[in-house]
Design a protein around this motif. Structure first.
Motif, mmCIF file in Angstrom:
data_model
loop_
_atom_site.group_PDB
_atom_site.id
_atom_site.type_symbol
_atom_site.label_atom_id
_atom_site.label_comp_id
_atom_site.label_asym_id
_atom_site.label_seq_id
_atom_site.Cartn_x
_atom_site.Cartn_y
_atom_site.Cartn_z
ATOM 1 N N ALA A 57 43.732 37.142 38.695
ATOM 2 C CA ALA A 57 44.757 38.005 38.585
ATOM 3 C C ALA A 57 46.022 37.506 39.296
ATOM 4 O O ALA A 57 47.171 38.144 39.066
ATOM 5 N N PHE A 60 48.688 38.339 45.227
ATOM 6 C CA PHE A 60 49.821 39.655 45.808
ATOM 7 C C PHE A 60 49.536 39.950 47.102
ATOM 8 O O PHE A 60 48.741 40.505 47.591
ATOM 9 N N ASN A 109 45.437 42.882 40.309
ATOM 10 C CA ASN A 109 46.863 43.198 39.968
ATOM 11 C C ASN A 109 47.306 44.536 40.404
ATOM 12 O O ASN A 109 46.819 45.536 39.785
ATOM 13 N N ALA A 112 49.024 46.616 37.473
ATOM 14 C CA ALA A 112 48.259 46.812 36.087
ATOM 15 C C ALA A 112 48.438 48.087 35.608
ATOM 16 O O ALA A 112 48.440 49.217 36.130
#
Length: 361
Positions: A57, A60, A109, A112
């Protein structure tokens, strides 16, 4: 006459103490080496699992490596006393237990679209009056895709996007499915599963088995789920093309009053698998209504009370124990690794706080 030379040598107590400390330190080092995978680079470790989430993904900083997108909720659990004959956990006694929870999407994510997956999750932390806690994570699907940590890691590997296409390699996905026939039940379900329009209308399944222990010491294998009172599809807050409609729908519903779920506990019978989350138990198993979960408020996860909670499924109060499901210790270890990464990243952000959402990648 006493001759000291004839006396047996006395052991050096200080030397013995240091030897014991050195041996203990060496054992600890070996243990850490084993857990970290240093002594066996090919062994599956929490670090490898979390690294694979990031490979799938992206990374982050400051966010959970799985279930990255979500919202905080608060409320309470009202025990019904129906579970007390099976578990001595204080949470099941009549009365209110404060709850801090989180609704989320699977995946790493945090940006998303809500429509990208058909699964929603609910995580809860019950703060019992005696100082103990119960933490649990549930998903809106009837079974888990795989039944071992190794199978889960293989699934993550198969789902890693190909740099050339940005999508998983069909050949690798097919090879994974061929090697893991236990995924059949999940794959059958997902064929017709559609993204729901609301967190509030989902039933959330515990999937993993646990063990209730009564005051009499009798052990009862169980699974649990939360079943909503709300049944309507969605609210007026949903707008066509809105990637974040779930949070808006939840806020609108809560502005009109609390949301409720019944906590239903299913008791296993002899022969029901407790170590295989890919297999559902028969529908005719006895189910007890343990109480009502009431959600009253929601807040953004960046600043809400769920932000710093690790929803480790092995944080259990007296009266609830882990089963022999191998996914449970793997989940616990992976959650800890994810937690340490994201909180370390937060600590290095300016002001030890997260930047506004619009400023993040």
């Amino acid at each position: 006459m006493h001759d000291p030379s004839l006396q047996p040598a006395r052991p050096n107590r200080h030397l013995g103490s240091w030897a014991w400390i050195a041996a203990t330190a060496a054992a600890c080092l070996l243990a850490f080496g084993y857990v970290g995978g240093w002594l066996d680079p090919g062994r599956l470790t929490p670090t490898r699992i979390i690294n694979q989430f990031q490979a799938d993904a992206g990374t982050f900083p400051g966010y959970r490596r799985n279930h990255a997108k979500g919202v905080c909720v608060t409320g309470y659990f009202q025990g019904s006393a129906q579970a007390q004959p099976y578990s001595s956990a204080q949470v099941f006694a009549p009365g209110r237990t404060p709850v801090v929870g989180r609704f989320a999407l699977p995946g790493g994510n945090p940006y998303a679209p809500d429509s990208s997956v058909p699964i929603r999750s609910m995580a809860l932390r019950f703060a019992l009056a005696n100082g103990q806690q119960w933490r649990t994570g549930m998903n809106s699907m009837p079974v888990f895709p795989v039944n071992t940590p190794q199978g889960f890691y293989a699934q993550l590997q198969a789902q890693q996007p190909d740099p050339k296409t940005g999508k998983p390699d069909p050949a690798k996905v097919a090879a994974f499915i061929a090697a893991h026939p236990e995924t059949a039940a999940f794959r059958q379900w997902v064929k017709s599963a559609k993204p729901s329009a609301s967190y509030a209308t989902e039933t959330y399944q515990g999937l993993d088995a646990f063990v209730f222990v009564g005051a009499d010491g009798v052990r009862h294998p169980v699974r649990w789920r939360t079943v909503p009172e709300a049944t309507d599809a969605g609210s007026d807050a949903i707008k066509a093309g809105d990637p974040d409609y779930l949070a808006a729908d939840l806020a609108q519903r809560l502005s009109q009053g609390p949301l409720r779920w019944r906590l239903l506990v299913t008791l296993a019978e002899p022969g029901d698998p407790t170590n295989d989350a890919t297999k559902a138990w028969p529908d005719d198993r006895r189910t007890i209504d343990a109480g009502t979960l009431v959600i009253e408020h929601t807040e953004p996860q960046e600043s809400g009370p769920c932000r710093d909670i690790n929803y480790d499924p092995l944080v259990l109060p007296a009266g609830i124990e882990a089963s022999d499901d191998p996914l449970l210790p793997a989940r616990s270890a992976a959650y800890a690794t994810s937690y340490l990464r994201r909180t370390s990243e937060e600590a290095h952000l300016p002001g030890a706080a997260r930047p506004p959402a619009e400023a993040r990648p």
